[in-house]
Write an enzyme that holds these catalytic residues in place. Structure first.
Site, PDB file in Angstrom:
ATOM      1  N   THR A  28     -46.301 -62.372-105.279  1.00 32.82           N
ATOM      2  CA  THR A  28     -45.715 -61.824-104.174  1.00 32.82           C
ATOM      3  C   THR A  28     -45.562 -60.115-104.447  1.00 32.82           C
ATOM      4  OG1 THR A  28     -43.973 -63.724-104.851  1.00 32.82           O
ATOM      5  CG2 THR A  28     -42.854 -61.506-104.227  1.00 32.82           C
ATOM      6  N   THR A  31     -48.065 -55.253-102.134  1.00 40.18           N
ATOM      7  CA  THR A  31     -49.702 -55.666-102.160  1.00 40.18           C
ATOM      8  C   THR A  31     -50.234 -56.838-101.778  1.00 40.18           C
ATOM      9  OG1 THR A  31     -49.615 -53.890-103.918  1.00 40.18           O
ATOM     10  CG2 THR A  31     -51.741 -55.048-103.541  1.00 40.18           C
ATOM     11  N   ASP A  84     -46.693 -54.296-111.651  1.00 34.92           N
ATOM     12  CA  ASP A  84     -45.881 -52.967-111.713  1.00 34.92           C
ATOM     13  C   ASP A  84     -46.467 -51.938-112.527  1.00 34.92           C
ATOM     14  OD1 ASP A  84     -43.684 -53.812-109.921  1.00 34.92           O
ATOM     15  OD2 ASP A  84     -43.232 -55.239-111.532  1.00 34.92           O
ATOM     16  N   GLU A 103     -44.066 -66.457-110.875  1.00 34.05           N
ATOM     17  CA  GLU A 103     -45.381 -65.896-110.851  1.00 34.05           C
ATOM     18  C   GLU A 103     -45.944 -66.306-112.178  1.00 34.05           C
ATOM     19  OE1 GLU A 103     -44.518 -61.886-108.255  1.00 34.05           O
ATOM     20  OE2 GLU A 103     -44.312 -61.641-110.381  1.00 34.05           O
TER      21      GLU A 103
HETATM   22  C1  5RP Z   1     -42.962 -59.184-107.784  1.00 33.42           C
HETATM   23  C2  5RP Z   1     -43.945 -58.539-108.545  1.00 33.42           C
HETATM   24  C3  5RP Z   1     -45.112 -57.690-107.936  1.00 33.42           C
HETATM   25  O1  5RP Z   1     -46.223 -58.159-108.085  1.00 33.42           O
HETATM   26  C4  5RP Z   1     -44.928 -56.248-108.387  1.00 33.42           C
HETATM   27  O2  5RP Z   1     -43.500 -56.006-108.424  1.00 33.42           O
HETATM   28  C5  5RP Z   1     -45.698 -55.219-107.391  1.00 33.42           C
HETATM   29  O3  5RP Z   1     -45.121 -55.168-106.203  1.00 33.42           O
HETATM   30  P1  5RP Z   1     -45.734 -54.321-105.055  1.00 33.42           P
HETATM   31  O4  5RP Z   1     -47.304 -54.852-104.862  1.00 33.42           O
HETATM   32  O5  5RP Z   1     -44.931 -54.428-103.958  1.00 33.42           O
HETATM   33  O6  5RP Z   1     -46.151 -53.003-105.660  1.00 33.42           O
HETATM   34  O7  5RP Z   1     -44.253 -58.630-109.916  1.00 33.42           O
HETATM   35  O8  5RP Z   1     -41.876 -59.874-108.733  1.00 33.42           O
END
Ligand code: 5RP
Length: 225
Positions: A28, A31, A84, A103
């Site tokens: 999710t 990216t 993150d 996840e």
């Molecule tokens: C969602 C997540 C995402 O993988 C994480 O927040 C990274 O997000 P992005 O690709 O929008 O930077 O853990 O729960």
């Protein structure tokens, strides 16, 4: 290159890890959305997907990719997801998009976790990004105090002025001020706290590979033992 372009780069690079004929695990976030866009080009060569959120499920279905329940499939060959933060061992902080519980479930069912991230996500030590923790609402205040005792400042995540409700009907705490020196021990410890559904440290479900988008191109970090 912009951060968005780096995300596109790694989203496309992840296609090389999708196993033809198999079901792919899909995470999710922004990216992963780039990865889903890229997956459109090989959707006729996969058996379908298992998804970690309602948002990714909707995006996959819009492309005509069948989405299966975890219980309807066996081991998943590869799980593609963002982070993150990721450290030099493949340990991650996840949950910025509030999807951490599903996840972790999909990651646990997968043989290989391939993390896709732009270079801003690579850190020496986890904890600068506020740590997401999914909690049962009735336990939120006590867990908030427990993080306080560890030196962290936890706040309830809000959406439109109300507590955010996850896909699982629970709440999220974001914890600032933690320095996570030993992610495995930290994850195991917080997992024991009554009312914690999922802690956003992914050390037991770490990445085996990271495709890191850098201004010099995609760098592959290998964490397989
Ligand atoms: C969602 C997540 C995402 O993988 C994480 O927040 C990274 O997000 P992005 O690709 O929008 O930077 O853990 O729960």
């Amino acid at each position: 290159m912009t951060q968005d372009e780096l995300k596109t780069l790694v989203g496309q690079a992840a296609l090389a890890y999708v196993v033809p004929g198999e079901i792919v695990g899909v995470g999710t976030g922004s990216t992963v959305n780039k990865f889903i866009d890229a997956l459109d080009t090989m959707k006729d060569r996969i058996a379908g997907a298992v998804s970690s959120s309602e948002a990714s499920t909707a995006r996959l279905k819009a492309l005509g990719i069948p989405v299966f329940d975890c219980n309807a499939v066996g081991e998943i060959a590869v799980y593609i997801d963002g982070a993150d933060e990721i450290d030099g061992h493949g340990h991650m902080i996840k949950g910025g998009g509030a999807a951490l519980t599903r996840e972790k479930i999909v990651a646990a069912q997968s043989r290989r976790f391939v993390c896709i991230a732009d270079e801003s996500k690579l850190v020496e030590r986890l904890g600068a990004f506020p740590l997401p923790v999914e909690v049962i609402p009735m336990a939120a205040r006590r867990i908030l105090r427990q993080f306080g005792a560890l030196g962290g400042q936890a706040t309830l995540r809000l959406k439109d002025g109300q507590p955010l409700v996850t896909d699982n009907g629970q709440h999220i705490l974001d914890v600032r001020g933690l320095a996570i020196d030993d992610p495995l021990t930290f994850e195991s410890g917080v997992n024991q706290w009554p009312g914690v559904v999922t802690v956003g440290v992914f050390a037991h479900q770490k990445a085996q590979l990271c495709l890191l988008g850098t201004r010099q191109g995609v760098q592959t970090l290998n964490f397989e033992a």
